[in-house]
Design an enzyme around this catalytic site. Structure first.
Site, PDB file in Angstrom:
ATOM      1  N   THR A   1      14.919 -28.022 125.611  1.00 58.78           N
ATOM      2  CA  THR A   1      14.688 -27.987 124.003  1.00 58.78           C
ATOM      3  C   THR A   1      15.914 -27.439 123.145  1.00 58.78           C
ATOM      4  O   THR A   1      16.600 -27.853 122.392  1.00 58.78           O
ATOM      5  CB  THR A   1      13.416 -27.221 123.493  1.00 58.78           C
ATOM      6  OG1 THR A   1      12.353 -27.738 124.096  1.00 58.78           O
ATOM      7  CG2 THR A   1      13.326 -27.109 121.992  1.00 58.78           C
TER       8      THR A   1
ATOM      9  N   ASN B   1       9.888 -39.271 128.704  1.00 58.67           N
ATOM     10  CA  ASN B   1       8.956 -38.325 129.436  1.00 58.67           C
ATOM     11  C   ASN B   1       7.461 -38.755 129.327  1.00 58.67           C
ATOM     12  O   ASN B   1       6.859 -38.212 130.214  1.00 58.67           O
ATOM     13  CB  ASN B   1       8.915 -36.992 128.689  1.00 58.67           C
ATOM     14  CG  ASN B   1       8.910 -37.309 127.273  1.00 58.67           C
ATOM     15  OD1 ASN B   1       9.693 -37.676 126.388  1.00 58.67           O
ATOM     16  ND2 ASN B   1       7.743 -36.569 126.561  1.00 58.67           N
TER      17      ASN B   1
ATOM     18  N   HIS C   1      13.249 -26.620 135.010  1.00 60.86           N
ATOM     19  CA  HIS C   1      11.806 -26.737 135.454  1.00 60.86           C
ATOM     20  C   HIS C   1      11.356 -28.103 135.781  1.00 60.86           C
ATOM     21  O   HIS C   1      10.282 -28.387 136.379  1.00 60.86           O
ATOM     22  CB  HIS C   1      10.903 -25.962 134.732  1.00 60.86           C
ATOM     23  CG  HIS C   1      10.652 -26.342 133.211  1.00 60.86           C
ATOM     24  ND1 HIS C   1       9.446 -27.295 132.720  1.00 60.86           N
ATOM     25  CD2 HIS C   1      11.599 -26.889 132.193  1.00 60.86           C
ATOM     26  CE1 HIS C   1       9.555 -27.689 131.881  1.00 60.86           C
ATOM     27  NE2 HIS C   1      10.741 -27.322 131.281  1.00 60.86           N
TER      28      HIS C   1
ATOM     29  N   CYS D   1       1.894 -30.511 122.797  1.00 61.51           N
ATOM     30  CA  CYS D   1       2.734 -29.719 121.965  1.00 61.51           C
ATOM     31  C   CYS D   1       2.383 -28.271 122.219  1.00 61.51           C
ATOM     32  O   CYS D   1       1.384 -27.988 122.897  1.00 61.51           O
ATOM     33  CB  CYS D   1       2.501 -30.051 120.480  1.00 61.51           C
ATOM     34  SG  CYS D   1       0.805 -29.635 119.878  1.00 61.51           S
TER      35      CYS D   1
END
Ligand SMILES: Cc1ncc(COP(=O)(O)O)c(C=O)c1O
Length: 371
Positions: A76, A149, A199, A321
Site C-alpha cells: 500500500t 489480486n 507478506h 477492506c
C-alpha cells in the site's frame, strides 16, 4: 511445519502467506539487533550493514541497481509513494490507472483525479484505449498492475510499458501478486516503478519495496529524516526488511518447483470446477498459477466464504477492506460480470500448500454450492 490453526486448510495466500522458515530464522537472529542504521556508532553501523546488504540482495534479485530500492511499510505504501510521489512533482499532468487495480492504487488514483483505463471481458487492459489516451496527450503517468489480486490475470505489462515509453509517459506496475511467484525483471518489463510486498511470498507483514528509476523526480510522501535517499523518511524496520529479503531469496531459489506445483494445483482445481459446472475468471488468458476466482451463480461470495470456513477451509471473496467487511468486486464489475460481481470466491495457495489442500478446497466448495 507451518504455524496455523490445527486441522484447517489455508487457501488464502493472495491475502497473505505464512512466514517462510528462512524469514523466521533471520528475524529471530535480528530481534536483539537494536542499533539505529542512521547512528554513527558501532551499534548503528552493524544495523546499517544489514540494511545495505538487504538492499543489495533485493537489487540483485530484481535486476536493478541498489540505489533504486526504496523500502516501505508494504504494498500500500509503495503504491502510494509511486503515485503521490510522482504526481506531486507533475501536477499539471494526468494519471491513468486501470479499472481493476487494488484499492490502494484505485483509491489513491481517485484522490489524485486519475482517469480509468477500461479492461476487456478477460480482465485485460484495452491497449487501443490506452494508446489513444496517450496520443491525445496530457498524461504523465500510467499505473497498471502486473497480476490481479482477485483473479490472477496477468496484464501485458511489457506492451503497456512500450506504449508509455513511446509517449514519454512514466509507467508504474503493482507487482505485489507476482514477485516471489514468477520471475520479475524490472527492466525487462520496462517499468519505471514497481511495487511489491513481503507478506505475499512468505515474508513478514508491514514491509515492502518500491523500485524507482534513479533519474525519476518525485517527492517523498513521508517526510522527515533523509532515510531511503530522501524518498521515505523514518527509522528503518530492520528485522522486517531482512526477513522479507530472506523470504524473497527462498521464493526465488525454489520458484521453479513451487510454480510447477502451483500450476498442477490450478489445473486440478480448474478441471474439478468444470466438472461441478462452475466457471473461473480469466480462464482464457495468462494468469498467475496460485490464484483462481470462481463464479458461484446464485450464491453470494460472502456466504460461500463463510460456508467454506465452517468446513475448515480459509478462502476469501477476493479482496477484503480493512474493516473485514466484504463488498462487491469492482474488478468483476469492470470485466462485465454485472450482478455476478458479488457472487465469486477466490482460492489461492503457495509455498507450503499441498495437493491435499486444494482437493479439500474443491470438496468444501462443492459441498457449499450443493454440487
Ligand atoms: C495487488 C495488490 N496490491 C497491493 C496490495 C497491498 O499490499 P499491503 O497489504 O502490503 O499493503 C495487495 C494486498 O492485498 C495486493 O494484492
Amino acid at each position: 511445519m507451518v504455524a496455523g490453526v490445527a486441522g484447517r486448510v489455508y487457501l488464502d495466500y493472495a491475502a497473505t502467506a505464512p512466514l517462510r522458515p528462512q524469514a523466521r530464522a533471520r528475524m529471530v537472529e535480528l530481534l536483539d539487533q537494536f542499533g539505529n542504521p542512521s547512528s554513527v556508532h558501532a551499534e548503528g553501523q552493524a544495523s546499517r550493514i544489514v540494511m545495505d546488504e538487504s538492499r543489495r540482495r533485493v537489487a540483485d534479485l530484481m535486476g536493478v541497481r541498489a540505489e533504486r530500492v526504496v523500502f516501505t511499510s508494504g504494498g500500500t505504501e509503495a503504491n502510494n509513494l509511486a503515485l503521490r510521489g510522482f504526481m506531486a512533482k507533475n501536477s499539471s499532468k494526468r494519471l491513468l490507472v486501470s479499472a481493476v487495480e487494488h484499492d490502494c492504487v484505485r483509491n489513491t488514483g481517485k484522490v489524485l483525479g486519475a482517469g480509468e483505463i477500461p479492461v476487456d471481458s478477460n480482465g485485460i487492459v484495452k491497449l487501443d484505449w490506452l494508446q489513444d489516451a496517450l496520443t491525445a496527450g496530457g498524461v504523465g503517468m500510467v499505473s497498471v498492475m502486473h497480476a490481479n489480486n482477485e483473479n490472477g490475470v496477468v496484464q501485458p505489462v511489457q506492451e503497456i510499458a512500450a506504449i508509455c515509453k513511446a509517449a514519454g509517459v512514466v509507467f508504474h506496475t503493482d507487482a505485489v501478486q507476482t514477485v516471489g511467484h514468477r520471475p520479475v525483471d524490472v527492466d525487462a518489463l520496462g517499468a519505471d516503478m514497481l511495487s511489491f510486498a513481503g507478506h505475499k511470498f512468505g515474508g513478514p507483514k508491514g514491509v515492502g519495496v518500491l523500485i524507482v528509476k534513479s533519474e525519476l523526480e518525485m517527492d517523498a510522501v513521508l517526510t522527515g529524516g533523509g532515510q531511503e535517499r530522501n524518498r521515505r523518511a523514518g527509522t528503518e524496520n530492520l528485522m522486517a526488511v531482512a526477513g522479507m529479503v530472506a523470504a524473497l531469496e527462498a521464493a526465488v531459489s525454489q520458484m521453479t518447483d513451487e510454480r510447477k506445483l502451483a500450476a498442477q494445483m490450478k489445473d486440478y482445481v480448474g478441471s474439478e470446477l468444470r466438472e461441478l459446472g462452475l466457471d473461473f475468471v480469466g480462464s482464457r488468458v495468462d494468469g498467475v498459477e496460485h490464484v483462481i476466482q470462481v463464479i458461484t451463480p446464485g450464491m453470494r461470495g460472502e456466504d460461500v466464504v463463510i460456508g467454506m470456513d465452517m468446513r475448515g477451509v480459509a478462502v476469501s471473496q477476493g479482496s477484503a477492506c480493512g474493516s473485514g467487511r466484504v463488498k462487491e468486486s469492482h474488478v468483476l464489475q469492470a470485466i462485465g460480470y454485472g450482478e455476478l460481481a458479488g457472487q465469486a470466491v477466490r482460492l489461492s495457495w503457495g509455498w507450503a500448500s499441498e495437493m491435499s489442500d486444494v482437493m479439500a478446497g474443491v470438496r468444501a466448495l462443492g459441498s457449499v454450492a450443493g454440487k
